[in-house]
Design a protein around this motif. Structure first.
Motif, PDB file in Angstrom:
ATOM      1  N   UNK A   1       0.324   7.829   8.143  1.00 20.96           N
ATOM      2  CA  UNK A   1       1.600   8.480   7.831  1.00 20.96           C
ATOM      3  C   UNK A   1       2.763   7.552   8.124  1.00 20.96           C
ATOM      4  N   UNK A   2       2.588   6.268   7.901  1.00 25.46           N
ATOM      5  CA  UNK A   2       3.633   5.297   8.188  1.00 25.46           C
ATOM      6  C   UNK A   2       4.747   5.391   7.153  1.00 25.46           C
TER       7      UNK A   2
ATOM      8  N   UNK B   1     -17.961  -3.533  15.611  1.00 22.05           N
ATOM      9  CA  UNK B   1     -16.823  -2.607  15.617  1.00 22.05           C
ATOM     10  C   UNK B   1     -15.610  -3.291  16.242  1.00 22.05           C
ATOM     11  N   UNK B   2     -14.432  -2.779  15.908  1.00 23.66           N
ATOM     12  CA  UNK B   2     -13.194  -3.354  16.425  1.00 23.66           C
ATOM     13  C   UNK B   2     -12.152  -2.257  16.573  1.00 23.66           C
ATOM     14  N   UNK B   3     -11.097  -2.579  17.304  1.00 24.70           N
ATOM     15  CA  UNK B   3      -9.946  -1.694  17.458  1.00 24.70           C
ATOM     16  C   UNK B   3      -8.822  -2.216  16.574  1.00 24.70           C
ATOM     17  N   UNK B   4      -7.990  -1.305  16.109  1.00 29.06           N
ATOM     18  CA  UNK B   4      -6.892  -1.656  15.227  1.00 29.06           C
ATOM     19  C   UNK B   4      -5.590  -1.187  15.850  1.00 29.06           C
ATOM     20  N   UNK B   5      -4.584  -2.043  15.817  1.00 31.93           N
ATOM     21  CA  UNK B   5      -3.253  -1.722  16.311  1.00 31.93           C
ATOM     22  C   UNK B   5      -2.268  -2.083  15.205  1.00 31.93           C
ATOM     23  N   UNK B   6      -1.305  -1.219  14.949  1.00 30.73           N
ATOM     24  CA  UNK B   6      -0.267  -1.504  13.967  1.00 30.73           C
ATOM     25  C   UNK B   6       1.084  -1.461  14.668  1.00 30.73           C
ATOM     26  N   UNK B   7       1.888  -2.526  14.433  1.00 30.16           N
ATOM     27  CA  UNK B   7       3.205  -2.673  15.048  1.00 30.16           C
ATOM     28  C   UNK B   7       4.266  -2.731  13.957  1.00 30.16           C
TER      29      UNK B   7
ATOM     30  N   UNK C   1       0.991  -5.927   6.506  1.00 28.87           N
ATOM     31  CA  UNK C   1       0.833  -4.936   5.446  1.00 28.87           C
ATOM     32  C   UNK C   1       2.215  -4.388   5.121  1.00 28.87           C
ATOM     33  N   UNK C   2       2.452  -4.195   3.854  1.00 33.81           N
ATOM     34  CA  UNK C   2       3.720  -3.607   3.412  1.00 33.81           C
ATOM     35  C   UNK C   2       3.408  -2.218   2.884  1.00 33.81           C
ATOM     36  N   UNK C   3       4.110  -1.223   3.425  1.00 35.43           N
ATOM     37  CA  UNK C   3       3.945   0.168   3.002  1.00 35.43           C
ATOM     38  C   UNK C   3       5.123   0.537   2.128  1.00 35.43           C
ATOM     39  N   UNK C   4       4.836   1.082   0.955  1.00 34.14           N
ATOM     40  CA  UNK C   4       5.900   1.491   0.028  1.00 34.14           C
ATOM     41  C   UNK C   4       6.185   2.961   0.181  1.00 34.14           C
TER      42      UNK C   4
ATOM     43  N   UNK D   1       0.829  -1.200   0.000  1.00 31.24           N
ATOM     44  CA  UNK D   1       0.000   0.000   0.000  1.00 31.24           C
ATOM     45  C   UNK D   1       0.868   1.257   0.000  1.00 31.24           C
ATOM     46  N   UNK D   2       0.220   2.385  -0.218  1.00 35.02           N
ATOM     47  CA  UNK D   2       0.908   3.680  -0.167  1.00 35.02           C
ATOM     48  C   UNK D   2       0.432   4.424   1.082  1.00 35.02           C
ATOM     49  N   UNK D   3      -0.369   5.487   0.933  1.00 33.69           N
ATOM     50  CA  UNK D   3      -0.822   6.288   2.079  1.00 33.69           C
ATOM     51  C   UNK D   3      -2.123   5.779   2.696  1.00 33.69           C
TER      52      UNK D   3
END
Length: 106
Positions: A82-83, A54-60, A103-106, A40-42
């Motif tokens: 803004x990763x 509903x759910x909560x999201x955490x990114x590590x 997830x891979x951020x480019x 992904x990008x932005x």
């Protein structure tokens, strides 16, 4: 180096297996988590196949540091971030399930 070595080539069609994407599935509810586009990008989208809670999201990041947290999201949410470029683990959680994906951020 001396030792025993094994080399294998796997033909998934012969074994009737399918190579899955980075998603994960909850064994009880059958809810599957997919993140796209990946890489992904932005922004990227969260698809849980019509999950209605509903759910909560955490990114590590790859070192295990929490870099983003969001609450009260729902299926088909688009996440703007803004990763920096890299590989991340996304954890989706509520009192009914816990799913993770990469997830891979480019």
């Amino acid at each position: 180096f001396p030792g025993q070595y094994t080399l294998a080539v796997m033909d998934t069609s012969a074994a009737h297996l399918a190579i899955r994407d980075f998603g994960s599935q909850d064994p009880v509810s059958g809810t599957q988590l997919k993140l796209f586009p990946n890489p992904a990008q932005q922004e990227f989208r969260i698809d849980m196949g019509g999950y209605d809670k509903n759910f909560d999201l955490y990114i590590y990041d790859i070192s295990g540091k929490k870099v983003l947290q969001m609450s009260n999201l729902h299926d088909c949410s688009t996440l703007h971030h803004n990763l920096t470029a890299g590989s991340y683990i996304v954890l989706i959680q509520n009192k009914f399930l816990s799913l993770q994906s990469q997830i891979i951020i480019q």
